[in-house]
Design a protein around this motif. Sequence first.
Motif, PDB file in Angstrom:
ATOM      1  N   UNK A   1     -45.807  24.411 -16.263  1.00  0.00           N
ATOM      2  CA  UNK A   1     -44.792  23.559 -16.891  1.00  0.00           C
ATOM      3  C   UNK A   1     -43.683  23.278 -15.888  1.00  0.00           C
ATOM      4  N   UNK A   2     -43.154  22.071 -15.942  1.00  0.00           N
ATOM      5  CA  UNK A   2     -41.975  21.722 -15.137  1.00  0.00           C
ATOM      6  C   UNK A   2     -40.758  21.783 -16.053  1.00  0.00           C
ATOM      7  N   UNK A   3     -39.713  22.454 -15.607  1.00  0.00           N
ATOM      8  CA  UNK A   3     -38.436  22.400 -16.331  1.00  0.00           C
ATOM      9  C   UNK A   3     -37.584  21.338 -15.642  1.00  0.00           C
TER      10      UNK A   3
ATOM     11  N   UNK B   1     -36.412  24.316  -4.343  1.00  0.00           N
ATOM     12  CA  UNK B   1     -36.505  25.395  -5.343  1.00  0.00           C
ATOM     13  C   UNK B   1     -37.973  25.669  -5.649  1.00  0.00           C
ATOM     14  N   UNK B   2     -38.697  26.125  -4.634  1.00  0.00           N
ATOM     15  CA  UNK B   2     -40.146  26.287  -4.745  1.00  0.00           C
ATOM     16  C   UNK B   2     -40.835  25.027  -4.249  1.00  0.00           C
ATOM     17  N   UNK B   3     -42.113  25.171  -3.896  1.00  0.00           N
ATOM     18  CA  UNK B   3     -42.851  24.050  -3.300  1.00  0.00           C
ATOM     19  C   UNK B   3     -42.877  22.829  -4.200  1.00  0.00           C
TER      20      UNK B   3
ATOM     21  N   UNK C   1     -35.974  19.137 -11.116  1.00  0.00           N
ATOM     22  CA  UNK C   1     -37.135  19.764 -11.741  1.00  0.00           C
ATOM     23  C   UNK C   1     -37.699  20.857 -10.866  1.00  0.00           C
ATOM     24  N   UNK C   2     -38.260  21.876 -11.510  1.00  0.00           N
ATOM     25  CA  UNK C   2     -38.973  22.932 -10.802  1.00  0.00           C
ATOM     26  C   UNK C   2     -39.978  23.563 -11.764  1.00  0.00           C
ATOM     27  N   UNK C   3     -40.772  24.489 -11.264  1.00  0.00           N
ATOM     28  CA  UNK C   3     -41.740  25.178 -12.125  1.00  0.00           C
ATOM     29  C   UNK C   3     -40.994  26.125 -13.073  1.00  0.00           C
ATOM     30  N   UNK C   4     -41.475  26.179 -14.326  1.00  0.00           N
ATOM     31  CA  UNK C   4     -40.726  26.898 -15.375  1.00  0.00           C
ATOM     32  C   UNK C   4     -41.075  28.386 -15.465  1.00  0.00           C
ATOM     33  N   UNK C   5     -41.644  28.956 -14.400  1.00  0.00           N
ATOM     34  CA  UNK C   5     -42.044  30.367 -14.469  1.00  0.00           C
ATOM     35  C   UNK C   5     -40.838  31.298 -14.466  1.00  0.00           C
ATOM     36  N   UNK C   6     -39.658  30.774 -14.146  1.00  0.00           N
ATOM     37  CA  UNK C   6     -38.457  31.616 -14.105  1.00  0.00           C
ATOM     38  C   UNK C   6     -38.073  31.996 -12.682  1.00  0.00           C
TER      39      UNK C   6
END
Length: 478
Positions: free
Chosen positions: A207-209, A244-246, A266-271
């Motif tokens: 998921x993308x936040x 903020x991450x790849x 946007x970034x990955x929603x893993x936290x």
Amino acid sequence: MTPDATGGANGHGNPAGAAAVVLGAGTAGLNAALQLARRGLQVTVVESRRLGEGGARWDNGVLDWQYTRAGIAPPTPDEVHDTTGVTRLYGPADAGPVTVQSPTRHADMRRLNDRLVGLCRAEGVAFVDRARDVVVSEVDGRVRALDLVGCDPDDGPSDGQHGDEAGARALHLEADLFVDAAGRHGVLRSQVRDLVQWCPPVARDLLCTASQFMFRVAEVDGARRFLDRRGVRAGDGVTWVGLDGGFSALAVTVQPDLERVSVLTGTIASGSWGSGRTILDRARAENPWIGDPIYGGDGLIPLRRPFARLGAGGVALVGDAACQVFPAHGSGIGTGLMAGAVLAEQVVAHRDPGSDEALWAYQHAFHAEHGGGLAAYDAFRRCSSAIGSDGIRRLFTSGLFTAEMGGSGLDQRWSEPTPAQTVAAARAYLRDPGLARAMVPWLARCAIAARLGAASPAEPDERALRRWDRRVARLVDG
Ligand SMILES: Cc1cc2nc3c(=O)[nH]c(=O)nc-3n(C[C@H](O)[C@H](O)[C@H](O)COP(=O)(O)OP(=O)(O)OC[C@H]3O[C@@H](n4cnc5c(N)ncnc54)[C@H](O)[C@@H]3O)c2cc1C
């Protein structure tokens, strides 16, 4: 609104006069409703919010070709912002830039939603809004009716209060075809036995936040300094990827009037990297010339390729409910709009538009047309996460990331590299062999995945679909 609208398909070899209920008045649901109504179905749209307030309430980057394929006119002047299309892309540590002439137009989704509601009304689509407690009735494994509590917006309360219960009543809606367009969680898909197994919950690392807000420019000189430092004009976009991450982005577009500025994050929603909102807050803290918000919103976007099964038991999935999102940057508007057109084109060729054959035809047509490209960019997105921020920086410093690569990603169409691009990529890989080792296997997967959409089984065959899905998963999921 037509409770008990129909007793079934008309049985005359085309479904004109058959009934469809679409759950969700976001862009995907509204276009599905419009396209079905244009082809003669009696359509009712059910929305949990107030009519006209459904779907995305912020600006999204959209593409004219997708609107055209979706059967609607490209964004109208009152929907789009007057940006230049020039985007200056940076990697982490300000690597780059690469300047792209972007085909993307920045459109206000609230206005698109209004346009689609108007078009639907002109085709006789009925609306139920402020709906809740949706329960499906199945007969022999097929959804035949929905029971819910809702309001008819045409005679509902007009005091503008959200959640107003006045005018709400119990409704029973029967139809031949139901469309789940209720966004990322879906609503019907979890209540249909034959869909549940094909539509697992989307894990947070898929998921993308994201956040997108239009702000006032609080200090014009500050905005000018920002533009000058990057060598761009008002109306050009400045985007950082990989901070903020790849898989991550921060996009800032000072509007040509120098009075407003759009910020998308946007970034990955893993936290591991915070959220769209924390990146947005950081950008505002670093750029105090960005003033108060005017409008915008946050949300989670599914980034995996679309589900293999897109319909069963009388229910078709469109939009985020089907994961019909361009994975490389979490763009779901265009693909969701196009899904409505594909759905309508396919089901009207069947006497019963909600039959398994009709829904299978939709699924195959969608995968054949869009599934390969979306699977390829799913692999590409996973590659960007795998190489991380440092890999993204090296993409820029090695020269591997080019304007052509950026442009084709923004245009949301997979294209094989030309011989000249392959030679240029080989040179870049020689400059950074470690990056080549990390990326080349992923890019090979992308190229194969791009061809697999058309191989989705054309005839109803669950086992063949399962084999096809496993084949795509082996390639894409890494
Ligand atoms: C901040 C942000 C920025 C984005 N930027 C872009 C971009 O630049 N380009 C792009 O293409 N995409 C972008 N996206 C993604 C895009 O917004 C979504 O993919 C798109 O809105 C999905 O449309 P949809 O109609 O499928 O679902 P939604 O927009 O989620 O609409 C679903 C509708 O269903 C309704 N609903 C839910 N439950 C029920 C129920 N039980 N009964 C009745 N109705 C119900 C909801 O109220 C809603 O109106 C962005 C997303 C976010 C969060």
